[in-house]
Design an enzyme around this catalytic site. Structure first.
Site, PDB file in Angstrom:
ATOM      1  N   PRO A 103       0.846 -16.212  -7.120  1.00 38.29           N
ATOM      2  CA  PRO A 103       2.054 -15.895  -7.892  1.00 38.29           C
ATOM      3  C   PRO A 103       1.918 -16.256  -9.371  1.00 38.29           C
ATOM      4  O   PRO A 103       2.728 -15.843 -10.194  1.00 38.29           O
ATOM      5  CB  PRO A 103       3.155 -16.726  -7.223  1.00 38.29           C
ATOM      6  CG  PRO A 103       2.535 -17.418  -6.070  1.00 38.29           C
ATOM      7  CD  PRO A 103       1.060 -17.240  -6.112  1.00 38.29           C
ATOM      8  N   ARG A 167      -6.500   4.555  -3.142  1.00 39.74           N
ATOM      9  CA  ARG A 167      -6.044   5.950  -3.195  1.00 39.74           C
ATOM     10  C   ARG A 167      -6.319   6.615  -4.540  1.00 39.74           C
ATOM     11  O   ARG A 167      -6.152   7.822  -4.691  1.00 39.74           O
ATOM     12  CB  ARG A 167      -4.563   6.066  -2.792  1.00 39.74           C
ATOM     13  CG  ARG A 167      -3.627   5.279  -3.691  1.00 39.74           C
ATOM     14  CD  ARG A 167      -2.278   5.122  -3.029  1.00 39.74           C
ATOM     15  NE  ARG A 167      -1.572   6.393  -2.946  1.00 39.74           N
ATOM     16  CZ  ARG A 167      -0.992   6.988  -3.969  1.00 39.74           C
ATOM     17  NH1 ARG A 167      -1.038   6.435  -5.162  1.00 39.74           N
ATOM     18  NH2 ARG A 167      -0.359   8.127  -3.811  1.00 39.74           N
TER      19      ARG A 167
HETATM   20  N1  ADE Z   1       0.420 -15.298  -2.986  1.00 34.36           N
HETATM   21  C1  ADE Z   1       1.656 -15.786  -2.779  1.00 34.36           C
HETATM   22  N2  ADE Z   1       2.575 -15.105  -3.454  1.00 34.36           N
HETATM   23  C2  ADE Z   1       1.908 -14.137  -4.142  1.00 34.36           C
HETATM   24  C3  ADE Z   1       2.304 -13.107  -5.033  1.00 34.36           C
HETATM   25  N3  ADE Z   1       3.572 -12.919  -5.381  1.00 34.36           N
HETATM   26  N4  ADE Z   1       1.346 -12.309  -5.536  1.00 34.36           N
HETATM   27  C4  ADE Z   1       0.053 -12.502  -5.206  1.00 34.36           C
HETATM   28  N5  ADE Z   1      -0.372 -13.441  -4.371  1.00 34.36           N
HETATM   29  C5  ADE Z   1       0.536 -14.261  -3.838  1.00 34.36           C
END
Ligand code: ADE
Length: 256
Positions: A103, A167
Site C-alpha cells: 500500500p 491483456r
Molecule cells: N498489499 C496490501 N494492500 C495493498 C495495496 N493496496 N496495493 C498493493 N499491495 C497491497
C-alpha cells in the site's frame, strides 16, 4: 514475457491464472507465469519466512533471506541475452523488474500497465502479514499499490496488475477484442450498453440505438461518455484533449 510471483500463499494466485485471458495468453506462449512459494527458499525445519519485529511490537515481519535467495534463483534461470529484433521494432526491455506490491507503493494506473506490458521479465513480491524487512527493498526496483486501502497481502493486488498488463501484450487479445479494448480505454468512462430484449420490465433501450443511423449513434455514445465522466470523474476530463465537438456536447449536457 516472463512473470514470476513470489508468495507465501501460492494457491491464492494459481486459480485466476488458469482462467480466461490469462490462461489463453499462457497457452499462446505470449507469457510464461511461474508461482513460487517463498517458503521453498527457507532452510529450517519449520520453513519460517517471517519473524518478530526488532524493537518490539505486534505482528510478524517477512524475512529478507528467502526473498533475496528466490530472486537470485529466478535470475539464475533466465538467459541474459535478448534476441535481436528487426530494426524499427521496439524490443522488450532487457532488465528484470522486481516489483513489491504494497500500500506504500506508487498508485497503479493504465499508463503503468502499458509500460509494464513492454517488459521482458517481471518478478512480483507479495508482501504479507504486517510488513516486510526493509532490507528487501535492496532487490526491489518498483513498489506498486493498487489503491488506498489495505489488503491482507499483495497476492490479489499482483493479480490485478498482471491481468491489466497481460491483456496489453500484442497478440493476447484477438483483433476484434483489441479494437474494443482500445476504444474502451480512451481515458474517459464508458458509455451505457444494451442488448436484447428491447424492453425489459418496462425499461426500454434508447430509441437511437435501434435507429441504424451509425453517425447519430456514435454521437450519442460520445455524449454519454462525456456525461458520465463529467458526473463521476470530472478529473479525467482535465487529462485529455477535448475536440470542438466534445466541447459542444459538454455545453449541451450542462444545459440539460
Ligand atoms: N498489499 C496490501 N494492500 C495493498 C495495496 N493496496 N496495493 C498493493 N499491495 C497491497
Amino acid at each position: 514475457m516472463r512473470i514470476d510471483i513470489l508468495t507465501l500463499f501460492p494457491n491464492m494466485v494459481k486459480g485466476p491464472l488458469k482462467e480466461s485471458i490469462l490462461k489463453r495468453a499462457q497457452e499462446k506462449g505470449l507469457v510464461k507465469i511461474n508461482v513460487l512459494d517463498i517458503r521453498s527458499f527457507t532452510h529450517n525445519k519449520h520453513r519460517t519466512a517471517d519473524d518478530a519485529p526488532y524493537g518490539g511490537g505486534a505482528g510478524m515481519v517477512l524475512k529478507p533471506e528467502p526473498i533475496f535467495e528466490a530472486v537470485e534463483f529466478i535470475e539464475s534461470k533466465v538467459p541474459r541475452k535478448v534476441a535481436t529484433l528487426p530494426r524499427g521494432r521496439q524490443g522488450p526491455k532487457s532488465k528484470v523488474k522486481v516489483i513489491l506490491m504494497s500500500p506504500q507503493g506508487k498508485r497503479f494506473d493504465q499508463g503503468m500497465a502499458k509500460r509494464m506490458a513492454k517488459e521482458r521479465h517481471l518478478i512480483f513480491i507479495c508482501g504479507h502479514y504486517e510488513g516486510i524487512d526493509e532490507r528487501i527493498k535492496r532487490v526491489v526496483t518498483d513498489e506498486i499499490s493498487i489503491g488506498d486501502y489495505v489488503l491482507t497481502g499483495g497476492e490479489l493486488a499482483s493479480l490485478v496488475v498482471i491481468d491489466a498488463l497481460v491483456r496489453l501484450i500484442p497478440g493476447v487479445l484477438g483483433k476484434e477484442e483489441s479494437i474494443i479494448r482500445d476504444s474502451f480505454y480512451s481515458g474517459l468512462l464508458d458509455h451505457p450498453h444494451y442488448t436484447r430484449p428491447e424492453e425489459y420490465r418496462g425499461m426500454r433501450v434508447p430509441k437511437i440505438l435501434l435507429s441504424g443511423d451509425h453517425k447519430r449513434i456514435a454521437s450519442w455514445r460520445r455524449k454519454e461518455i462525456l456525461r458520465r465522466t463529467l458526473k463521476r470523474r470530472p478529473d479525467l476530463l482535465e487529462e485529455i484533449k477535448l475536440s470542438n465537438e466534445d466541447k459542444r456536447l459538454i455545453k449541451e449536457i450542462k444545459g440539460e
